[in-house]
Design a protein around this motif. Structure first.
Motif, short mmCIF file in Angstrom:
data_model
loop_
_atom_site.label_atom_id
_atom_site.label_comp_id
_atom_site.label_asym_id
_atom_site.label_seq_id
_atom_site.Cartn_x
_atom_site.Cartn_y
_atom_site.Cartn_z
N ASP A 5 3.69 -17.40 15.89
CA ASP A 5 4.86 -15.73 16.28
C ASP A 5 3.70 -14.24 15.76
O ASP A 5 3.02 -13.35 15.95
N LEU A 6 3.68 -14.46 14.26
CA LEU A 6 2.77 -13.07 13.40
C LEU A 6 1.46 -13.43 13.33
O LEU A 6 0.70 -12.87 13.78
N MET A 7 1.41 -15.15 13.47
CA MET A 7 -0.30 -14.73 13.93
C MET A 7 -1.07 -14.47 14.57
O MET A 7 -2.41 -14.35 14.82
N GLU B 19 10.53 -16.30 2.56
CA GLU B 19 9.17 -16.67 3.31
C GLU B 19 8.95 -15.32 3.88
O GLU B 19 7.61 -15.92 4.21
N GLU B 20 9.27 -14.82 4.34
CA GLU B 20 8.40 -13.57 4.92
C GLU B 20 7.55 -13.41 4.13
O GLU B 20 6.35 -13.16 4.52
N ARG B 21 7.48 -12.62 2.78
CA ARG B 21 6.35 -12.06 2.15
C ARG B 21 5.47 -13.43 1.78
O ARG B 21 4.51 -12.76 1.71
N PHE B 22 5.87 -14.43 2.07
CA PHE B 22 5.01 -15.13 2.21
C PHE B 22 3.79 -15.83 3.44
O PHE B 22 2.80 -15.55 3.21
N SER C 170 -0.34 -14.90 3.18
CA SER C 170 -1.08 -16.26 3.46
C SER C 170 -1.49 -15.35 5.00
O SER C 170 -3.77 -16.26 4.92
N ILE C 171 -1.68 -14.75 6.31
CA ILE C 171 -1.82 -14.48 7.13
C ILE C 171 -2.67 -13.42 6.79
O ILE C 171 -4.07 -12.71 7.57
N TYR C 172 -1.89 -12.41 5.89
CA TYR C 172 -3.08 -11.06 6.21
C TYR C 172 -3.65 -10.89 4.32
O TYR C 172 -4.44 -9.86 3.90
N GLY C 173 -3.16 -11.60 3.31
CA GLY C 173 -4.04 -11.39 2.07
C GLY C 173 -3.34 -10.29 0.93
O GLY C 173 -3.68 -10.16 0.22
N VAL C 174 -1.97 -10.06 1.56
CA VAL C 174 -1.75 -8.71 1.03
C VAL C 174 -0.16 -9.62 0.34
O VAL C 174 0.63 -10.19 1.04
N THR C 175 0.07 -9.13 -0.95
CA THR C 175 0.75 -9.30 -2.04
C THR C 175 2.22 -7.79 -1.69
O THR C 175 1.50 -6.32 -2.34
N LEU C 176 2.91 -8.39 -1.17
CA LEU C 176 4.56 -7.46 -1.36
C LEU C 176 5.02 -7.30 -2.31
O LEU C 176 5.63 -7.88 -2.99
N PRO C 177 5.03 -6.04 -2.63
CA PRO C 177 5.86 -5.76 -4.50
C PRO C 177 7.31 -5.73 -3.90
O PRO C 177 7.27 -5.79 -3.55
#
Length: 321
Positions: free
Chosen positions: A22-24, A39-42, A46-53
């Motif tokens: 759904d996110l993709m 899981e949501e962080r992953f 994986s989709i946007y290449g953004v690492t959440l703090p």
């Protein structure tokens, strides 16, 4: 929880996200993550290449950690937002913003009334938001409005406190309640001032980064002007709080002085009877009054008269009021 918003016909609409697919399949302008799971962080990474703090990184108050740009161009901001609820004390919560891939990512631990208000307005006002930077500026502008509304509540509460303080009689119990109210409003006013200071720093960082177009830059300047006006109002409220605090403490001192005055008057009034009783209580063999038939009642009358006379004098002079 992950909330994804897309622009559709000039409106900010929420898309239901249950799976990674759904996110993709969406093209979001705002990805709002409240207490995200691993899981949501992953998914985001994986989709946007953004690492959440993580939570510790979000709460970091070092200036170098609150506003910075990565080598890949991703912009990171840490901003404080105020939460004021009727059934609990006010508090400050920190939100991590990441501007990457033309998307605004927001990470926070709890739901914010400002975020809810922005979502509601964006759905009802088509064309108010055109990209992810508009979303961020709208959050900051709404934050200033939210703080202004709370300041109005602080002012109204202080007005009610003023009427209580300036009444004819202020008991110690009333004074204790007044001091409690003043302390709460002072704490809330201080949190508003801190929140506005942090918002000013964040908006100033965006303006210096030259990321905003001409319309967004003018909107940022308007937010700065709004914050400047709020700073002046918080300073006024601090002065009002200090005045009410001094007035309340002054009334408490007056009440205490009244009690001390009563004890002082009583001690002075009962000094002559004590002196008379001490004289006739001496254990000497030769005392002319020992053989008087009416010596005892006369001494009693004399002590009563010596006690009543000072009270009469003090009352005539107005010292007992």
């Amino acid at each position: 929880m992950i909330n994804v918003f897309v622009l559709q016909n000039g409106r900010l609409n929420q898309v239901n996200i249950e799976t990674r697919a759904d996110l993709m399949n969406t093209t979001p302008v705002w990805v709002d993550l409240r207490d995200p799971t691993e899981e949501e962080r992953f998914w985001v990474k994986s989709i946007y290449g953004v690492t959440l703090p993580d939570e510790d990184e979000v709460k970091d108050i070092e200036a170098s950690a609150r506003y910075y740009e990565e080598d890949n161009g991703d912009l990171h901001l840490r901003t404080d937002f105020l939460i004021e609820e009727d059934d609990g004390p006010s508090r400050i919560t920190t939100v991590a913003f990441i501007l990457a891939k033309n998307i605004l990512f927001a990470v926070h631990s709890e739901d914010l009334p400002i975020f809810r208000l922005v979502r509601m307005r964006a759905r009802s006002r088509p064309g108010s938001i055109t990209d992810y930077k508009d979303v961020l500026l709208d959050l900051y502008a709404t934050d200033a409005e939210y703080s202004a509304d709370i300041l109005e509540g602080v002012y109204q509460t202080l007005e009610d406190v003023s009427r209580s303080v300036l009444q004819e009689e202020l008991s110690d119990e009333d004074a204790a309640g007044v001091l409690n109210s003043i302390a709460r409003e002072e704490d809330l006013n201080g949190r508003i001032r801190r929140n506005m200071m942090d918002t000013r720093r964040a908006v100033s960082f965006l303006m210096r980064g030259r990321l905003l177009n001409s319309e967004q830059f003018e909107e940022a300047r308007q937010i700065m002007r709004d914050i400047e006006s709020l700073d002046g109002h918080t300073a006024f409220l601090f002065d009002k709080i200090n005045f009410l605090m001094d007035a309340t403490v002054g009334f408490i001192n007056i009440n205490q002085n009244k009690i001390i005055k009563i004890f002082s008057v009583a001690s002075v009034a009962f000094l002559p009877p004590t002196l008379i009783a001490s004289i006739y209580g001496m254990n000497f063999k030769v005392l002319p009054e020992l053989d008087w038939t009416f010596g005892y009642p006369l001494a009693i009358l004399l002590m009563i008269a010596s006690a009543v006379t000072p009270f009469w004098y003090f009352r005539r002079r107005g010292w007992l009021k």
